[in-house]
Design a protein around this motif. Structure first.
Motif, PDB file in Angstrom:
ATOM      1  N   ILE A 114    -137.399  57.224   0.220  1.00  0.00           N
ATOM      2  CA  ILE A 114    -136.590  56.178  -0.416  1.00  0.00           C
ATOM      3  C   ILE A 114    -137.474  55.357  -1.364  1.00  0.00           C
ATOM      4  N   THR A 148    -131.399  52.592  -5.899  1.00  0.00           N
ATOM      5  CA  THR A 148    -132.272  53.411  -5.056  1.00  0.00           C
ATOM      6  C   THR A 148    -132.257  54.865  -5.496  1.00  0.00           C
ATOM      7  N   PHE A 150    -133.378  58.622  -3.713  1.00  0.00           N
ATOM      8  CA  PHE A 150    -133.777  59.241  -2.452  1.00  0.00           C
ATOM      9  C   PHE A 150    -134.011  60.734  -2.660  1.00  0.00           C
ATOM     10  N   LEU A 196    -127.597  60.587   2.186  1.00  0.00           N
ATOM     11  CA  LEU A 196    -128.969  60.235   2.533  1.00  0.00           C
ATOM     12  C   LEU A 196    -129.551  61.212   3.544  1.00  0.00           C
TER      13      LEU A 196
END
Length: 237
Positions: A114, A148, A150, A196
């Motif tokens: 992350i 973000t 990831f 995620l």
């Protein structure tokens, strides 16, 4: 008619004053900046990331993974602080630690990197006062917006690996000794992705062991201890 001969040394000496004028201008700027200096902090934090999603439907302490961050904080007044932060770390979970028979049979796991940038506003409940001989501490709440990226260790599908997040949470800050401060913070990141954990979205297979719950988006958390430095004076030569 004879004309006086001008020597090089006879030129007006204005240029010799230029460095002094520039230095005076810089000092004036820094003196003005000193008035705002005590409102500026820089800091760093270390802690851990956690996750809630298809592989870990509830918050579990065993799934904490390391994380760290750098931040810049501006304090316009005693009650309000504005913070920009860059954080990075890992999240992960494993079905084998679940008590759910379905998850035990599915036996999936993941590890994701992350990287997050965010901007938040903090509200200090006790009007954090920056005074030399005061005991300065305050609990606070914060909220804002972030972005973000990831990177799952094994990406099995085609999906977007970046997006907006909404960070919010609580914390406490304490000035141990001017100009040093410490803090403890717990924050939740609401995301708009179900990938995620590399398991989500609409089913792409009839194999139920390869399917997630598309109705619930993944969430991750960041808990950190921080140290920050407050600038009180900018030196002017």
């Amino acid at each position: 008619m004879k004309y006086p001969i001008k020597h090089v040394n006879d030129r007006p000496p204005q240029r010799k004053y230029l460095p002094g004028i520039m230095l005076a201008g810089i000092c004036f700027f820094l003196m003005a900046a000193n008035a705002q200096a005590q409102k500026i902090e820089i800091g760093a934090g270390v802690g851990g990331f956690n996750y809630r999603g298809d592989i870990s439907p509830t918050f579990r302490f065993r799934f904490f993974r390391p994380g760290a961050s750098l931040f810049f904080r501006y304090n316009p007044n005693q009650a309000l602080s504005l913070r920009a932060e860059l954080a990075g770390g890992f999240i992960g979970a494993d079905d084998k630690h679940s008590k759910d028979p379905f998850q035990q049979v599915r036996n999936m796991s993941f590890r994701t990197t992350i990287i997050e940038g965010s901007g938040v506003a903090e509200y200090n409940f006790l009007n954090f006062q920056d005074r030399r001989f005061a005991v300065n501490w305050s609990p606070y709440v914060f909220g804002g917006i972030g972005y973000t990226r990831f990177d799952p260790n094994t990406q099995t599908g085609s999906y977007k690996t970046s997006g907006l997040v909404l960070p919010y949470g609580v914390g406490i800050k304490y000035q141990i000794r001017r100009p040093w401060n410490i803090g403890l913070e717990y924050g939740t990141r609401k995301t708009f992705t179900d990938y995620l954990d590399n398991l989500g979205g609409e089913p792409t297979s009839t194999d139920k062991f390869q399917q997630g719950d598309p109705s619930v988006k993944d969430t991750y958390f960041y808990v950190r201890l921080s140290v920050s430095y407050t600038f009180y004076k900018i030196f002017c030569p």
